[in-house]
Scaffold this motif. Structure first.
Motif, PDB file in Angstrom:
ATOM      1  N   TRP A 181       0.441   9.834   2.416  1.00  0.00           N
ATOM      2  CA  TRP A 181       1.337   9.444   1.253  1.00  0.00           C
ATOM      3  C   TRP A 181       1.222   8.030   0.920  1.00  0.00           C
ATOM      4  N   HIS A 182       1.439   7.339   2.173  1.00  0.00           N
ATOM      5  CA  HIS A 182       1.655   5.909   2.104  1.00  0.00           C
ATOM      6  C   HIS A 182       0.419   5.229   1.498  1.00  0.00           C
ATOM      7  N   ASN A 183      -0.682   5.565   1.805  1.00  0.00           N
ATOM      8  CA  ASN A 183      -1.857   4.809   1.467  1.00  0.00           C
ATOM      9  C   ASN A 183      -2.968   5.428   0.822  1.00  0.00           C
ATOM     10  N   ASP A 184      -2.732   6.467   0.338  1.00  0.00           N
ATOM     11  CA  ASP A 184      -3.739   7.258  -0.438  1.00  0.00           C
ATOM     12  C   ASP A 184      -3.961   6.767  -1.771  1.00  0.00           C
ATOM     13  N   LEU A 185      -2.784   6.353  -2.483  1.00  0.00           N
ATOM     14  CA  LEU A 185      -2.797   5.763  -4.025  1.00  0.00           C
ATOM     15  C   LEU A 185      -3.347   4.637  -4.195  1.00  0.00           C
ATOM     16  N   ALA A 186      -3.317   3.620  -3.070  1.00  0.00           N
ATOM     17  CA  ALA A 186      -4.108   2.474  -2.971  1.00  0.00           C
ATOM     18  C   ALA A 186      -5.523   2.710  -3.174  1.00  0.00           C
ATOM     19  N   LEU A 187      -5.888   3.624  -2.180  1.00  0.00           N
ATOM     20  CA  LEU A 187      -7.345   4.042  -2.289  1.00  0.00           C
ATOM     21  C   LEU A 187      -7.775   4.567  -3.461  1.00  0.00           C
TER      22      LEU A 187
END
Ligand SMILES: C[S@@+](CC[C@H](N)C(=O)[O-])C[C@H]1O[C@@H](n2cnc3c(N)ncnc32)[C@H](O)[C@@H]1O
Length: 271
Positions: A181-187
């Motif tokens: 949840w923390h990093n996948d949006l940035a991906l």
């Protein structure tokens, strides 16, 4: 046609896939343990099979054998038949659509695969209601969105109720589940998607005034709290579907998430 196997004992282990279909916690663990899901109703069963899900078994009222004859022809799985009262004792509700199928889940594509092929995405954060997830898939599939991405805590699109409300759109719309949840949006952003966070907040930009990029993703928030501040901050634009001034006086501060999804998908895909 496959043999019809009568069942009358709700505790019969051969029909254990269908027990207490409304018990969300039981179903979650049972379906995860066996890698199965249940489809309800003739059309939805056909769509699930058409999407390549192997059939574990069918359970239905005998009257459904004729309308499903072509499906049962050559089916390599048991077909159980029961009267309405037995079906109700097994499943815990009146099965109005009369036919149920237990099917195998297929492995979901990784997020990276969905990102390679899609140009428009719908991304759901923590939408926990199965009816809402099913209806959002139906909107997205109907309005030409390419794929969906679900945050780790989102409801399961293959839960029976979601499958039913989507009318099988959960089989037609590719989707992936985030693992982080923390990093996948940035991906997703790094893969070239413009992130449009949908919020009823009055200081957001009206959705039809935003210049959208070639690759774009709509972020939809949870039923109660809406999008997290982390996701709102990560988005390229915070966008709203303008509501009428009279809405607040009527005690309405937002749209239902499915209504918002429908309007936003339409706006996103109309050009
Ligand atoms: C029921 S609303 C949540 C309301 C919550 N109080 C909030 O401020 O977001 C669920 C989701 O629907 C979408 N939504 C609802 N009304 C909207 C509107 N007028 N404009 C854009 N999105 C909206 C948003 O994505 C929101 O997170």
């Amino acid at each position: 046609m496959a043999d019809l196997i009568p069942v009358s004992d709700p505790a019969d282990p051969r029909i254990a896939d269908y027990v207490r279909l409304r018990d969300v916690n039981l179903r979650k663990s049972l379906e995860a343990e066996h890698g199965l899901f249940v489809a309800e109703g003739e059309k939805v069963i056909r769509r699930a099979i058409g999407a390549g899900h192997p059939v574990r078994s069918l359970l239905m009222a005998r009257r459904w054998a004729a309308p499903l004859a072509d499906v049962l022809d050559g089916l390599d799985a048991p077909v159980y038949v029961a009267d309405d009262a037995t079906m109700e004792s097994i499943t815990g509700f009146q099965v109005h659509r009369g036919a149920l199928a237990s099917l195998e889940r297929l492995p979901l594509p990784p997020l990276s695969t969905v990102l390679t092929t899609a140009r428009s995405l719908i991304i759901c954060e923590d939408i926990v209601d199965h009816t809402n997830i099913g209806a959002i898939f139906r909107c997205a599939a109907a309005l030409g969105v390419d794929a969906a991405v679900l945050a780790p805590r989102c409801a399961d699109p293959l839960y029976r109720r979601a499958v039913k409300v989507s009318m099988g759109a959960v089989f037609a719309l590719p989707y992936a589940r985030m693992t982080d949840w923390h990093n996948d949006l940035a991906l997703i952003r790094a893969a070239g998607f413009q992130l449009l966070a949908l919020t009823p907040s009055p200081d957001a930009e009206p959705i039809d005034e935003v210049k959208t990029a070639d690759r774009r993703a709509l972020l939809l928030g949870a039923e109660g709290d809406g999008l997290s501040s982390r996701w709102l901050n990560e988005a390229d634009h915070r966008v709203r579907i303008p509501m009428k001034e009279t809405a607040l006086a009527r005690g309405v501060d937002s749209l239902n998430v499915v209504a918002a999804a429908a309007i936003a998908c339409y706006t996103l895909t109309k050009d």
